[in-house]
Design a protein around this motif. Structure first.
Motif, short mmCIF file in Angstrom:
data_model
loop_
_atom_site.label_atom_id
_atom_site.label_comp_id
_atom_site.label_asym_id
_atom_site.label_seq_id
_atom_site.Cartn_x
_atom_site.Cartn_y
_atom_site.Cartn_z
N ARG A 62 -20.09 -37.01 36.94
CA ARG A 62 -19.65 -35.72 36.41
C ARG A 62 -20.19 -35.57 34.99
O ARG A 62 -20.38 -36.57 34.30
N SER A 119 -31.05 -40.53 44.21
CA SER A 119 -31.75 -39.30 44.57
C SER A 119 -33.15 -39.67 45.09
O SER A 119 -33.63 -40.78 44.91
N ASP A 179 -26.59 -42.04 53.79
CA ASP A 179 -25.65 -40.98 53.45
C ASP A 179 -25.93 -39.73 54.28
O ASP A 179 -27.06 -39.53 54.74
N ARG A 203 -19.45 -35.16 56.17
CA ARG A 203 -18.20 -34.40 56.18
C ARG A 203 -18.22 -33.26 57.20
O ARG A 203 -17.20 -32.92 57.78
N VAL A 238 -12.45 -37.13 54.90
CA VAL A 238 -11.23 -37.16 55.72
C VAL A 238 -10.06 -36.62 54.91
O VAL A 238 -9.70 -37.19 53.87
N PRO A 263 -11.85 -38.41 44.16
CA PRO A 263 -12.54 -39.26 43.18
C PRO A 263 -11.79 -39.20 41.85
O PRO A 263 -11.44 -38.10 41.41
P1 C2E Z 1 -22.03 -37.03 48.67
O1 C2E Z 1 -22.73 -38.30 48.29
O2 C2E Z 1 -22.11 -36.62 50.10
O3 C2E Z 1 -20.53 -37.23 48.15
C1 C2E Z 1 -19.39 -36.71 48.82
C2 C2E Z 1 -18.84 -35.49 48.13
O4 C2E Z 1 -17.67 -35.05 48.85
C3 C2E Z 1 -18.35 -35.72 46.70
O5 C2E Z 1 -18.57 -34.51 45.98
C4 C2E Z 1 -16.86 -35.96 46.88
O6 C2E Z 1 -16.10 -35.68 45.73
C5 C2E Z 1 -16.55 -34.99 48.00
N1 C2E Z 1 -15.37 -35.38 48.77
C6 C2E Z 1 -14.83 -36.61 48.92
N2 C2E Z 1 -13.77 -36.58 49.75
C7 C2E Z 1 -13.64 -35.30 50.16
C8 C2E Z 1 -12.72 -34.62 51.03
O7 C2E Z 1 -11.81 -35.20 51.62
N3 C2E Z 1 -12.91 -33.29 51.21
C9 C2E Z 1 -13.91 -32.61 50.58
N4 C2E Z 1 -14.01 -31.29 50.79
N5 C2E Z 1 -14.80 -33.21 49.75
C10 C2E Z 1 -14.67 -34.54 49.54
P2 C2E Z 1 -19.15 -34.53 44.50
O8 C2E Z 1 -18.55 -35.65 43.72
O9 C2E Z 1 -19.04 -33.15 43.95
O10 C2E Z 1 -20.68 -34.88 44.74
C11 C2E Z 1 -21.53 -34.01 45.44
C12 C2E Z 1 -22.87 -34.63 45.70
O11 C2E Z 1 -23.56 -34.87 44.48
C13 C2E Z 1 -22.79 -35.98 46.39
O12 C2E Z 1 -22.59 -35.80 47.77
C14 C2E Z 1 -24.13 -36.58 46.03
O13 C2E Z 1 -25.12 -36.12 46.90
C15 C2E Z 1 -24.38 -36.00 44.65
N6 C2E Z 1 -24.07 -37.01 43.63
C16 C2E Z 1 -22.88 -37.35 43.08
N7 C2E Z 1 -23.02 -38.34 42.17
C17 C2E Z 1 -24.34 -38.63 42.14
C18 C2E Z 1 -25.13 -39.59 41.40
O14 C2E Z 1 -24.65 -40.39 40.57
N8 C2E Z 1 -26.48 -39.58 41.63
C19 C2E Z 1 -27.06 -38.74 42.54
N9 C2E Z 1 -28.38 -38.79 42.71
N10 C2E Z 1 -26.34 -37.86 43.26
C20 C2E Z 1 -25.00 -37.79 43.07
#
Ligand code: C2E
Ligand code: CA
Ligand code: CA
Ligand code: CA
Length: 279
Positions: A62, A119, A179, A203, A238, A263
């Motif tokens: 974040r 990434s 992923d 998801r 989930v 998270p």
């Molecule tokens: P992702 O890797 O598919 O991560 C899962 C996303 O789903 C995360 O969103 C998480 O907060 C969210 N999530 C977890 N549990 C649930 C749930 O029960 N319901 C719903 N609706 N959502 C849930 P987030 O944290 O906003 O991250 C979004 C995407 O951003 C991630 O998808 C990932 O692709 C990317 N990302 C996050 N952190 C990093 C990082 O450090 N580096 C890179 N390259 N990409 C990142």
């Protein structure tokens, strides 16, 4: 005005100018945020279906901006990728995840694995395996406590190179997850060529799993396929007990989602963990 083919000119509309301006401002602020280290990691547990135990967590970045508030990754990771800023940002994420996990271990928490998202551009850096190896030495964290999450489309972009990179990471003892599994490429033949440990079911397949027969069938086949290749399966997103029960019935190994925890910032994650294990 922008010159088009055949001497035509296309003029930017005010809306396009506004969008371009916003985007430029975001890029400028992101560059500054990197210098000022305005990023933080939140952690979400990976829960064992059978026991409810937590042996791993995913680190999610974040941006805590004084002007913009807490910015979610979907709003800045794409720009970081386009501009190359993902390399220093991704390096910070990897370092911080390993540092924090090692600090937790030294403070007496049970040994856990931390998962970091990579990434596309990061994964394609030729020196990635050496970079990660050096990071593990520097932070003192064991390779078996690091997991890397790469999307299906990233490994499929250039399967030959990807296979080599995965092999060099896996040989160190690092855990590899695919992923967003099921959302990308249709060919499954690569699964056996790659050094992988876990498939992560996206998801979008979990959301309606108890009511949508197609989603249930897909998840069921993915689990069967994964297990026959000796891979573990984790479901993401989930949110309800109904989804959890369904996934358990299908033989899924682990899950992540709001049902267990959102998270959380490092301090909150640690507090919750200590409470749950009576430390
Ligand atoms: P992702 O890797 O598919 O991560 C899962 C996303 O789903 C995360 O969103 C998480 O907060 C969210 N999530 C977890 N549990 C649930 C749930 O029960 N319901 C719903 N609706 N959502 C849930 P987030 O944290 O906003 O991250 C979004 C995407 O951003 C991630 O998808 C990932 O692709 C990317 N990302 C996050 N952190 C990093 C990082 O450090 N580096 C890179 N390259 N990409 C990142
Ligand atoms: Ca992920
Ligand atoms: Ca996903
Ligand atoms: Ca993703």
């Amino acid at each position: 005005a922008k010159k088009m083919g055949r001497g035509n000119y296309q003029f930017f509309t005010p809306e396009m100018n506004a969008a371009a301006g916003k985007r430029l401002a975001l890029e400028r602020d992101l560059r500054r945020a990197l210098e000022l280290k305005e990023f933080e990691l939140h952690y979400q547990p990976k829960v064992d279906m059978a026991t409810g135990d937590v042996h791993a967590m995913e680190a999610l970045v974040r941006w805590r901006s004084p002007e913009r508030g807490l910015v979610p990754p979907n709003e800045f990771i794409p720009i970081a990728e386009e501009t190359g800023m993902i390399i220093p940002l991704g390096a910070w994420v990897l370092h911080e995840a390993c540092r924090q996990n090692r600090a937790w271990q030294l403070s007496g928490l049970p040994r856990m694995r931390v998962a970091v998202n990579l990434s596309a551009y990061q994964f394609r850096q030729p020196n990635l395996p050496e970079f990660v190896a050096a990071l593990l030495v520097e932070t003192g964290m064991d390779a078996s406590c690091l997991e890397l999450e790469v999307t299906e489309s990233v490994v499929m972009h250039n399967p030959a190179d990807a296979a080599l990179t995965l092999e060099r990471l896996h040989a160190q003892g690092i855990h590899i997850s695919v992923d967003d599994f099921g959302t990308g490429y249709s060919s499954l033949s690569y699964l056996k060529q790659f050094q992988l440990d876990t498939l992560k079911i996206d998801r979008s397949f979990v959301r309606d799993i108890s009511s949508n027969a197609d989603d249930a069938a897909i998840v069921k086949s993915v689990i069967a396929l994964a297990h026959s290749l000796r891979l573990k399966v984790i479901a993401e997103g989930v949110e309800t007990n109904e989804q959890l029960d369904f996934l358990r019935m299908l033989g899924c190994d682990q899950y992540q989602g709001y049902l267990s925890s959102r998270p959380l910032p490092a301090a909150d994650f640690e507090r919750t963990l200590r409470l749950s294990i009576d430390l």
